[in-house]
Design an enzyme around this catalytic site. Structure first.
Site, PDB file in Angstrom:
ATOM      1  N   GLY A  78       0.812  -1.213   0.000  1.00  0.00           N
ATOM      2  CA  GLY A  78       0.000   0.000   0.000  1.00  0.00           C
ATOM      3  C   GLY A  78       0.843   1.259   0.000  1.00  0.00           C
ATOM      4  O   GLY A  78       2.076   1.210   0.037  1.00  0.00           O
ATOM      5  N   CYS A  79       0.182   2.396  -0.059  1.00  0.00           N
ATOM      6  CA  CYS A  79       0.873   3.676  -0.191  1.00  0.00           C
ATOM      7  C   CYS A  79       0.830   4.463   1.118  1.00  0.00           C
ATOM      8  O   CYS A  79       0.042   4.201   1.993  1.00  0.00           O
ATOM      9  CB  CYS A  79       0.198   4.526  -1.259  1.00  0.00           C
ATOM     10  SG  CYS A  79       0.297   3.808  -2.893  1.00  0.00           S
ATOM     11  N   GLY A  80       1.688   5.441   1.187  1.00  0.00           N
ATOM     12  CA  GLY A  80       1.545   6.473   2.207  1.00  0.00           C
ATOM     13  C   GLY A  80       2.250   6.177   3.507  1.00  0.00           C
ATOM     14  O   GLY A  80       2.769   5.094   3.744  1.00  0.00           O
ATOM     15  N   ILE A 102       2.341  11.047  -1.643  1.00  0.00           N
ATOM     16  CA  ILE A 102       2.314  10.383  -2.946  1.00  0.00           C
ATOM     17  C   ILE A 102       2.589  11.450  -4.007  1.00  0.00           C
ATOM     18  O   ILE A 102       1.898  12.463  -4.070  1.00  0.00           O
ATOM     19  CB  ILE A 102       0.960   9.693  -3.209  1.00  0.00           C
ATOM     20  CG1 ILE A 102       0.751   8.576  -2.172  1.00  0.00           C
ATOM     21  CG2 ILE A 102       0.903   9.136  -4.635  1.00  0.00           C
ATOM     22  CD1 ILE A 102      -0.609   7.913  -2.242  1.00  0.00           C
TER      23      ILE A 102
END
Lengths: 262, 262
Positions: A103-105, B80
């Site tokens: 996942g991101c962030g 991001i």
């Protein structure tokens, strides 16, 4: 392959120019194959490579203990490590896939570690005198660093002595080597102190957390994210351990001083 | 997000124990999206992130020049970075895939770089006095390092001055930031000197080679592989540039001294 070698260099000092031979540290690419599948390729110092491979496989979660490994063979020429596990069905996760999956962030790394590592349960104590004595001994042990200035070192310690010591051009590799070495020797890590020459970033802290190491000490600085993780995971994090002083950033209760003991 | 923040710490010195506030360096995960596809996730210092992203995309070969970038947007909360290229068909290569594609063994990295980078053509010269003066100025500029001890720095210089300077918790990130910053400013790199605080490993040398930087100087040590690559690619590599001395490992003809000038 030697860990160091001599190269020709021109030494300039003030206005003088001397042709000389300088000792420099070797760096080589190591490729790890697990059950016949490519796992990791990395650059490292060409020494203690079995320890590095086992430590990396533990850090990556490909193996849970050294007993998961059925065979290890290193081709000294190609530097390909061929590891077969007892469970031949295991296929190593590619680093690229792992990072895609997570996942991101900002929350992802944090949550991943908080979810996979439980807070450290160790009630071990060290005195500040022990920590500083270990740290001083550690600084003197780094023979490759002292001769080339080009490596980091890491060590696993009990209160009165250094048990495992390794050097590598990579900060992370040095820690993987001591963890791998301890695993091969069957040494428990849950009551040990980890000494590092380099800065403590979140990745370094996560390596310690995954092995249930309760105390991490560096002569360098920690990052804010490493401190936050150490705080959450009940790990004692010490930075700038030099000479007669140190900064304890988290869980200072594991480091006692003569004054607080009275 | 600030580059540093204060944390509570226990400072131990001799037998005294003081509760204090210490300045530490921030570390955060940055995710780069290119044309809507996930490209790279990495840990970095939260400052000058556009420079870092552009420098990384140049290093990875995703873009050839800054003009390939159509738009850049950074979400300050999730960290991001959303990059759209003029050519919307470009799909970034995953780091995992790249390393799978590049083959195994010691020759792979070496051959990849030798094949993609041509030897540096620059006939630029620097005097040893210039190199040492730049190096001394560089050491004084590192404000985050001086306050926290937790970062590396890199700079691009012409003979008499430092043109671009950046800091990051990662050695590689610091170099990517100065390269990215130079690209955004439209600064040519083929006649510049790159200063680095950290050790020069093969990966650092490759970053310089890809940008046609002719001279790389560090106050730390180089590795043997970096020296071999610099020798082959006609790059001048200087290590241990401290005070009045330095070691020139390759192509010393680009660094002149008063004595050799006479």
């Amino acid at each position: 392959m030697q860990a160091t070698s001599e190269v020709k260099a021109t030494r300039v000092e003030q206005a003088t120019r001397i042709e000389t031979a300088e000792l420099v540290v070797e760096e080589c690419p190591l490729t790890i194959m697990v059950n016949g599948h490519r796992s990791i390729s990395l650059l490292c110092s060409p020494r203690d490579l079995e320890a590095l491979v086992i430590g990396l496989l533990l850090a990556e979660g490909t193996i849970a203990t050294y007993t998961d490994v059925a065979s290890f063979h290193l081709d000294a020429e190609t530097l390909i490590a061929d590891v077969w596990l007892r469970d031949r069905e295991v296929i190593p996760v590619q680093p690229g896939e792992r990072s895609r999956a997570s996942g991101c962030g900002l929350g992802a790394i944090y949550l991943d570690v908080i979810n996979t590592c439980s807070p450290n349960q160790s009630s071990i104590h060290f005195t500040s005198e022990q920590v500083l004595a270990l740290s001083q001994k550690f600084n003197k042990m780094s023979e490759i660093f002292l001769s080339t200035g080009g490596v980091h070192s890491a060590a696993l310690c009990e209160a009165r002595d250094i048990l495992v010591f390794h050097e590598d051009i990579g900060r992370h590799n040095a820690v993987d080597k001591v963890v791998g070495s301890a695993a091969v020797q069957g040494l428990a890590l849950a009551d040990k102190l980890l000494l590092c020459s380099g800065r403590i970033s979140s990745e370094m802290l996560v390596k310690a957390a995954k092995q249930s190491i309760p105390v991490v000490v560096s002569r360098s600085a920690p990052t804010r994210l490493a401190i936050d993780l150490a705080s959450r995971l009940n790990i004692t994090l010490v930075g700038f351990a030099r000479g007669a002083r140190m900064n304890i950033y988290t869980h200072a209760e594991r480091i006692t001083t003569s004054v607080s003991d009275r």
